[in-house]
Design a protein around this motif. Structure first.
Motif: not given
Length: 302
Positions: A149-159
């Motif tokens: 989740a923290s490895a890139g400049d993206w928004e993270t969505a979790l399920d």
């Protein structure tokens, strides 16, 4: 673009027999179906069903992993999986004389170093939103989710499972628990819509910006930094609820990627899930995320 990561996908085998199971006896099935399974995989399939851009990745191996890649190609879902030597798990559901039996495999035992390959794959695609969904295979812990989740400049969505959510060091922009996962993550017993709202708000306070809670036949709830929204399920002829929660998440993520409001995201989620429960199986080839938006009612639970 929305990249989905399914760390522990499965081939879902569904078998029908006309009589109940009996020990020590060979029995013949009357039908069988095989589907690609896993939260992230389902999300990618639904996104492609309404012509959104997505790539499905995760960990696959063996003949079952090959089936998943070929099956997703048939649904026009681009894939870029990380390979492992052991076969992808096979989950079996048997419908026998009105009873249902389930046997889910744990999945291949993987080395934690495979997370480096998953991160490299995600970085190569550089998505706007990265969705991590489903269980973790033996060998991986919640730390793997944090790292990805923290490895890139993206928004993270979790399920992911509720127990794993509370183990994370980092939050996420979007999270989609069901009521069981909400209870596991917060310790709140959910017996009503108000209970669900309380649990979803508690989860949001742990660092999850937007919590989309799927509530089965009661609909869905969305907790944002500003408000709590509730939408009852639409009145449709449901024949199969498999994939309903994943379709909700796909609809909401699509709406947010389009720049839509929180209200539209929740309406889209309910609209898509109402279409999915009308067909058998977790897959769909053609969905209109906006088809029933005007039929969805919203309440603000401030």
């Amino acid at each position: 673009m929305i990249l989905t990561i399914t760390p522990n996908p499965a081939v879902d085998q569904t078998v029908q027999i006309e009589e109940d199971l009996e020990a020590g006896r060979v029995q013949r099935s009357t039908g069988a179906q095989f589907d690609s399974g896993g939260n992230g995989i389902n999300v990618s399939q639904f996104l492609r069903a309404f012509d959104a851009e997505t790539v499905a990745t995760g960990i696959t191996g063996g003949f079952t992993g090959y089936f998943i890649e070929q099956d997703l190609a048939d649904y026009d879902v681009p894939t870029d999986f990380v390979g492992t030597d052991e076969p992808t798990r096979l989950n079996t559901t048997i419908h026998a004389a009105g009873n249902e039996y389930k046997l889910n495999q744990s999945g291949p035992d993987v080395d934690p170093s495979i997370v480096d390959d998953i991160i490299a794959t995600a970085q190569d695609h550089d998505p706007d939103v990265l969705n991590i969904g489903g269980s973790l295979p033996p060998g991986l812990s919640s730390d793997a989710v944090d790292r990805i989740a923290s490895a890139g400049d993206w928004e993270t969505a979790l399920d992911i499972h509720g127990e794993q959510l509370v183990e994370l060091d980092h939050g996420a922009e979007y999270v989609k628990p069901n009521e069981v996962e909400l209870e596991a993550a917060t310790g709140v017993d959910i017996d009503s819509i108000d209970d669900c709202a309380q649990a979803a708000r508690e989860l949001q306070s742990m660092g999850f910006e937007r919590v989309l809670a799927s509530m089965g036949s009661e609909g869905a709830m969305l907790v944002t930094p500003e408000e709590t929204l509730y939408a009852p399920a639409l009145d449709v002829d449901a024949v199969d609820t498999v994939g309903a929660g994943d379709s909700m998440f796909a609809g909401a993520l699509w709406a947010y990627e389009q720049g839509r409001s929180d209200e539209d995201a929740l309406k889209t989620a309910v609209s898509v899930s109402s279409q999915v429960v009308e067909v058998h199986g977790p897959s769909a080839r053609d969905l209109d995320p906006e088809a029933r938006i005007d039929d969805v009612r919203l309440w603000s639970m401030r």
